[in-house]
Design a protein around this motif. Sequence first.
Motif, PDB file in Angstrom:
ATOM      1  N   PRO A   6      84.363  56.735  87.209  1.00 38.77           N
ATOM      2  CA  PRO A   6      83.721  57.548  88.469  1.00 38.77           C
ATOM      3  C   PRO A   6      84.344  59.142  88.182  1.00 38.77           C
ATOM      4  CG  PRO A   6      83.608  55.399  89.180  1.00 38.77           C
ATOM      5  CD  PRO A   6      84.559  55.279  87.789  1.00 38.77           C
ATOM      6  N   GLU A   7      85.755  58.837  88.087  1.00 43.05           N
ATOM      7  CA  GLU A   7      86.569  59.977  87.953  1.00 43.05           C
ATOM      8  C   GLU A   7      86.080  60.880  86.967  1.00 43.05           C
ATOM      9  OE1 GLU A   7      90.740  57.979  89.932  1.00 43.05           O
ATOM     10  OE2 GLU A   7      90.639  58.919  87.983  1.00 43.05           O
ATOM     11  N   LEU A  10      83.295  62.510  87.347  1.00 42.49           N
ATOM     12  CA  LEU A  10      83.131  63.707  88.481  1.00 42.49           C
ATOM     13  C   LEU A  10      83.740  64.768  87.596  1.00 42.49           C
ATOM     14  CD1 LEU A  10      83.130  64.452  91.223  1.00 42.49           C
ATOM     15  CD2 LEU A  10      85.156  63.765  91.825  1.00 42.49           C
ATOM     16  N   ILE A  13      80.967  66.429  85.515  1.00 46.63           N
ATOM     17  CA  ILE A  13      80.207  67.307  86.456  1.00 46.63           C
ATOM     18  C   ILE A  13      80.872  68.678  86.905  1.00 46.63           C
ATOM     19  CG2 ILE A  13      78.931  67.234  88.646  1.00 46.63           C
ATOM     20  CD1 ILE A  13      78.658  64.407  88.191  1.00 46.63           C
ATOM     21  N   CYS A  14      82.043  68.838  87.368  1.00 49.06           N
ATOM     22  CA  CYS A  14      82.585  69.929  87.762  1.00 49.06           C
ATOM     23  C   CYS A  14      82.728  70.828  86.773  1.00 49.06           C
ATOM     24  CB  CYS A  14      84.076  69.425  88.312  1.00 49.06           C
ATOM     25  SG  CYS A  14      83.874  68.568  89.807  1.00 49.06           S
TER      26      CYS A  14
END
Length: 244
Positions: A6-7, A10, A13-14
């Motif tokens: 998940p990290e 993320l 995505i950023c």
Amino acid sequence: MNYKDPENILLIICGSTGIAALALIFRYLFIVKWGFDDFGANLVFVIIFIVGLVFFISYLEIIQKVIPPLFKRRKQTIENQDILPESDKVKDIEPTVESEPEEPIENEAPLINELDVIREKHEQDEITRKREVLEVAIQYTRTTFAPFADDQNINHLCEYVIQYSTGTELKNVEPIRVKDLQNIDLYHFGWNIWNHFRINKQDDIALFLKIVFAKNLKDVDTDTIRKKLTFSEGKRKIRLQEKL
């Protein structure tokens, strides 16, 4: 890089959002400043977005491969520093084990002293031997020349024999006066002294005789003296002696 984490999702995505914003800025510039149509501007947007995303993901890959090992090494260094004091304590607990090998070193002191004693004894024995050899030569000189020279000349001759035995150059020599002796007698005396000390060549004893008995041997060169040291022709009052 784990894309299911998940990290990591993320971060991607950023990063994608930022790259898309940057691509939009370039799309706008290509339309307004450089007069591109919508198709060309969209193509620029897609290229910038894809290239930027590839670089961003590659950057994340490199960071995740390089940074963790560095932190791991740092952690190991800190742990090793924490362990060092404990090892020092262990060494302090066993001082008696390290002191045992020192015992043989203490035993070397008597050995060294014993060697010094041996060397000193050897030097003393050598001094004693040389003194005894010289005393024999002096006694031989006095006994041999007692009938043929006065006390003063005999004393001077003994001094010259001492200088010869030590290899000292003869200086301020007062020629010895003898009576009733032939040159062959002086040669024999010289050979006996040379053979007794055996410290140099026969040329040196020939020169010694030439200087000490200058009056008797004034007409004889040193080479002739050397050659006749062991001649036994005629009557002789001083004989050749293998041992004094």
